[in-house]
Write a protein that holds these residues in place. Structure first.
Motif, mmCIF file in Angstrom:
data_model
loop_
_atom_site.group_PDB
_atom_site.id
_atom_site.type_symbol
_atom_site.label_atom_id
_atom_site.label_comp_id
_atom_site.label_asym_id
_atom_site.label_seq_id
_atom_site.Cartn_x
_atom_site.Cartn_y
_atom_site.Cartn_z
ATOM 1 N N VAL A 230 0.699 -1.223 0.014
ATOM 2 C CA VAL A 230 -0.006 -0.157 0.078
ATOM 3 C C VAL A 230 0.878 1.226 -0.058
ATOM 4 C CG1 VAL A 230 -1.936 -1.266 1.285
ATOM 5 C CG2 VAL A 230 -0.207 0.105 2.573
ATOM 6 N N TYR A 231 0.500 2.560 -0.230
ATOM 7 C CA TYR A 231 1.070 3.678 -0.188
ATOM 8 C C TYR A 231 1.393 3.825 1.290
ATOM 9 C CZ TYR A 231 1.033 5.163 -5.009
ATOM 10 O OH TYR A 231 1.357 5.349 -6.362
ATOM 11 N N ARG B 77 -3.963 8.739 14.337
ATOM 12 C CA ARG B 77 -3.694 7.519 14.966
ATOM 13 C C ARG B 77 -3.440 7.701 16.107
ATOM 14 N NH1 ARG B 77 0.839 3.194 12.743
ATOM 15 N NH2 ARG B 77 -1.179 2.029 12.275
ATOM 16 N N LEU C 253 4.952 1.905 14.586
ATOM 17 C CA LEU C 253 5.026 2.035 13.142
ATOM 18 C C LEU C 253 6.233 1.147 12.662
ATOM 19 C CD1 LEU C 253 5.337 5.971 12.760
ATOM 20 C CD2 LEU C 253 3.255 4.444 12.776
ATOM 21 N N ILE C 254 6.149 0.950 11.286
ATOM 22 C CA ILE C 254 7.237 -0.116 10.670
ATOM 23 C C ILE C 254 8.321 1.006 10.231
ATOM 24 C CG2 ILE C 254 7.608 -1.599 8.682
ATOM 25 C CD1 ILE C 254 4.750 -2.323 8.945
ATOM 26 N N THR D 56 7.217 -8.251 7.145
ATOM 27 C CA THR D 56 7.797 -7.246 8.020
ATOM 28 C C THR D 56 8.108 -8.153 9.206
ATOM 29 O OG1 THR D 56 6.641 -5.330 7.646
ATOM 30 C CG2 THR D 56 7.270 -5.292 9.843
ATOM 31 N N VAL E 12 9.523 -8.265 13.410
ATOM 32 C CA VAL E 12 9.634 -7.560 14.771
ATOM 33 C C VAL E 12 11.090 -8.192 15.321
ATOM 34 C CG1 VAL E 12 8.539 -6.867 16.730
ATOM 35 C CG2 VAL E 12 7.161 -6.899 14.434
ATOM 36 N N LEU F 10 8.263 0.467 22.852
ATOM 37 C CA LEU F 10 8.314 -1.157 22.987
ATOM 38 C C LEU F 10 9.908 -1.357 22.782
ATOM 39 C CD1 LEU F 10 5.609 -2.500 20.699
ATOM 40 C CD2 LEU F 10 5.529 -2.423 23.116
ATOM 41 N N THR G 130 11.159 -3.583 21.171
ATOM 42 C CA THR G 130 11.158 -4.157 19.632
ATOM 43 C C THR G 130 10.935 -3.082 18.581
ATOM 44 O OG1 THR G 130 8.983 -4.933 19.830
ATOM 45 C CG2 THR G 130 10.395 -6.463 20.703
ATOM 46 N N LEU G 131 11.434 -3.562 17.352
ATOM 47 C CA LEU G 131 11.068 -2.690 16.102
ATOM 48 C C LEU G 131 10.519 -3.698 14.928
ATOM 49 C CD1 LEU G 131 11.464 0.248 14.662
ATOM 50 C CD2 LEU G 131 13.794 -0.622 13.967
ATOM 51 N N ARG H 121 11.290 -3.646 7.499
ATOM 52 C CA ARG H 121 10.933 -4.176 6.416
ATOM 53 C C ARG H 121 11.530 -3.490 5.162
ATOM 54 N NH1 ARG H 121 7.053 -4.152 1.969
ATOM 55 N NH2 ARG H 121 5.749 -2.695 1.978
ATOM 56 N N ALA I 146 6.783 4.556 8.463
ATOM 57 C CA ALA I 146 5.593 4.868 7.570
ATOM 58 C C ALA I 146 4.413 3.724 7.756
ATOM 59 C CB ALA I 146 5.914 4.413 5.866
ATOM 60 N N LEU J 125 1.827 -12.089 13.746
ATOM 61 C CA LEU J 125 0.914 -10.808 14.157
ATOM 62 C C LEU J 125 0.257 -10.285 13.536
ATOM 63 C CD1 LEU J 125 4.305 -9.211 16.008
ATOM 64 C CD2 LEU J 125 2.791 -10.652 16.823
ATOM 65 N N GLY K 282 -2.274 -2.171 18.288
ATOM 66 C CA GLY K 282 -3.021 -1.508 17.224
ATOM 67 C C GLY K 282 -3.861 -2.282 16.202
ATOM 68 N N GLN K 283 -3.866 -3.638 16.718
ATOM 69 C CA GLN K 283 -4.892 -4.664 15.816
ATOM 70 C C GLN K 283 -6.478 -4.369 16.125
ATOM 71 O OE1 GLN K 283 -3.910 -6.716 13.110
ATOM 72 N NE2 GLN K 283 -1.929 -5.617 13.466
HETATM 73 O O1 TXA Z 1 2.480 -2.976 4.216
HETATM 74 C C1 TXA Z 1 2.827 -2.469 5.018
HETATM 75 O O2 TXA Z 1 3.235 -3.091 6.337
HETATM 76 C C2 TXA Z 1 2.511 -1.024 5.153
HETATM 77 C C3 TXA Z 1 3.643 -0.335 4.093
HETATM 78 C C4 TXA Z 1 3.392 1.352 3.963
HETATM 79 O O3 TXA Z 1 5.023 -0.789 4.521
HETATM 80 N N1 TXA Z 1 2.479 -0.413 6.322
HETATM 81 C C5 TXA Z 1 1.678 -0.491 7.277
HETATM 82 O O4 TXA Z 1 1.774 0.043 8.448
HETATM 83 O O5 TXA Z 1 0.563 -1.492 7.276
HETATM 84 P P1 TXA Z 1 0.852 0.194 9.701
HETATM 85 O O6 TXA Z 1 1.238 1.238 10.463
HETATM 86 O O7 TXA Z 1 -0.475 0.480 9.073
HETATM 87 O O8 TXA Z 1 0.700 -1.297 10.354
HETATM 88 C C6 TXA Z 1 1.843 -1.600 11.222
HETATM 89 C C7 TXA Z 1 1.480 -2.512 12.032
HETATM 90 C C8 TXA Z 1 0.602 -2.149 13.201
HETATM 91 O O9 TXA Z 1 -0.358 -2.968 13.221
HETATM 92 C C9 TXA Z 1 1.528 -2.159 14.496
HETATM 93 O O10 TXA Z 1 0.797 -2.395 15.631
HETATM 94 C C10 TXA Z 1 2.569 -3.199 14.064
HETATM 95 O O11 TXA Z 1 2.770 -2.919 12.821
HETATM 96 N N2 TXA Z 1 3.662 -3.094 14.764
HETATM 97 C C11 TXA Z 1 4.775 -2.097 14.445
HETATM 98 N N3 TXA Z 1 5.909 -2.064 15.383
HETATM 99 C C12 TXA Z 1 5.606 -3.495 16.134
HETATM 100 C C13 TXA Z 1 6.229 -3.858 17.254
HETATM 101 N N4 TXA Z 1 7.451 -3.484 17.690
HETATM 102 N N5 TXA Z 1 5.659 -5.087 17.562
HETATM 103 C C14 TXA Z 1 4.430 -5.578 17.329
HETATM 104 N N6 TXA Z 1 3.836 -4.955 16.257
HETATM 105 C C15 TXA Z 1 4.239 -3.962 15.715
#
Ligand code: TXA
Ligand code: MG
Length: 316
Positions: free
Chosen positions: A36-37, A58, A64-65, A97, A99, A116, A118-119, A122, A142, A195, A226-227
């Motif tokens: 996605v964008y 948000r 974030l990723i 992605t 973590v 957190l 963790t990071l 991707r 993003a 996840l 965030g789910q």
């Molecule tokens: O395809 C994708 O992943 C897109 C494109 C732009 O790369 N990005 C995306 O980001 O979907 P977002 O922010 O809509 O979703 C990121 C998800 C969230 O549900 C968040 O909770 C989870 O990643 N997340 C991020 N960091 C985390 C962490 N340290 N531990 C567990 N979950 C994490």
């Protein structure tokens, strides 16, 4: 938030350098990935990341990723391990992605990880995204480039429909090829945890690892921050597993059937994933309730059904 003229950039080297310079200066730039964008910000700049949360509306507990251009760049941010290595070799660049625990000296803003240890990282497969990340030379945080809770964007037009005037620029490189967000795998614990189902089928990961994935514990907010259940929601109501439209509904079909718009007439799940958000945007623009045909629960169908259940969930 100030209103501004959102610049529309192309994929020339000059435009991508401009996009990279804007990101490095702390501005928000939306860019295409194969899923996605994304709404990009310099992941080491806390103010820029704060602007992402503000612009999307948000909840700030949702991390974030971080997007990087190579496995080596990822290894500088997180504590790498042998499972990550096998998966990166098999699937990066791509819609996966990982973590992992943060590594010392990472420099990532605490707002990216929502505190957190963790990071999520991707390496996207979209060539324009890779060129942009290379010009930036550092991690770009993003989320999907849509207002929080709304349908994810798979074209620059979708991005502008939700965020025009609120972000500095968008890099337009046409529609996304995968169309659903990346699969997120937790590798910080004793066993790999799925996840979030996404653009890479869990079965493919299981084949490479030679083991089945642990499903996330829905009751544990930390394994899946965030789910939120109601997510990816159109304005209109959504009814699932429909074989026919009821009075006043528009039917989103799958496979050979009578419908208003089909995710894939041939029943191809990859094609359905690529069409999913675009078709929801299009039906939603007509302002009628949406009925959706059943989608098989395997391969990419798992991610499609996950997004559809969220679109259909009662709104809070
Ligand atoms: O395809 C994708 O992943 C897109 C494109 C732009 O790369 N990005 C995306 O980001 O979907 P977002 O922010 O809509 O979703 C990121 C998800 C969230 O549900 C968040 O909770 C989870 O990643 N997340 C991020 N960091 C985390 C962490 N340290 N531990 C567990 N979950 C994490
Ligand atoms: Mg999103």
């Amino acid at each position: 938030m100030s209103s501004q003229n959102t610049e529309i950039l192309g994929t020339s080297d000059q435009d991508l350098r401009r996009a990279a310079d804007l990101l490095k200066a702390g501005q928000l730039v939306s860019f295409p990935t194969e899923t996605v964008y994304g709404l990009g910000a310099d992941a080491r700049n806390g103010e820029a990341v704060a602007a992402v949360y503000e612009t999307k509306g948000r909840p700030s507990f949702n991390p974030l990723i971080a997007h990087v251009h190579s496995t080596q760049a990822a290894q500088e941010l997180v504590q790498w391990n042998s499972v990550a290595d096998r998966l990166a070799k098999a699937f990066w660049p791509g819609p996966l992605t990982l973590v992992l625990p943060l590594r010392e000296g990472h420099g990532i803003s605490g707002l990216v990880t929502a505190g957190l240890s963790t990071l999520a990282v991707r390496v996207p497969a979209q060539p324009t995204a890779l060129r942009l990340l290379e010009h930036v030379g550092g991690p770009v945080a993003a989320p999907s480039a849509n207002p929080s809770g709304r349908i994810s964007p798979t074209s620059a037009a979708h991005v502008l429909a939700g965020l025009s005037g609120k972000i500095t620029a968008v890099v337009d490189d046409g529609p996304c090829s995968v169309g659903v967000e990346s699969t997120i795998l937790g590798l910080a614990g004793p066993a790999p945890v799925l996840l979030r189902p996404g653009g890479l089928a869990a079965e493919e990961i299981e084949t490479v690892l030679g083991r089945s994935l642990v499903q996330r514990d829905a009751a544990d907010p930390l394994t899946a921050p965030g789910q939120l259940l109601s997510h990816y929601a159109p304005q209109a109501s959504v009814r699932l597993n429909a074989s026919k439209a009821r009075e006043g509904e528009l039917l989103l079909g799958f496979g050979p059937m009578n419908c208003d718009l089909s995710l894939s007439e041939t029943g191809d799940l990859a094609q359905a994933a690529a069409n999913l958000f675009d078709h929801l945007h299009r039906l939603d623009a007509k302002g009628c309730p949406i009925a959706v045909a059943p989608i098989p629960e395997h391969g990419l169908g798992v991610a499609i059904n996950d997004r559809l259940r969220r679109a259909a969930a009662p709104r809070s």
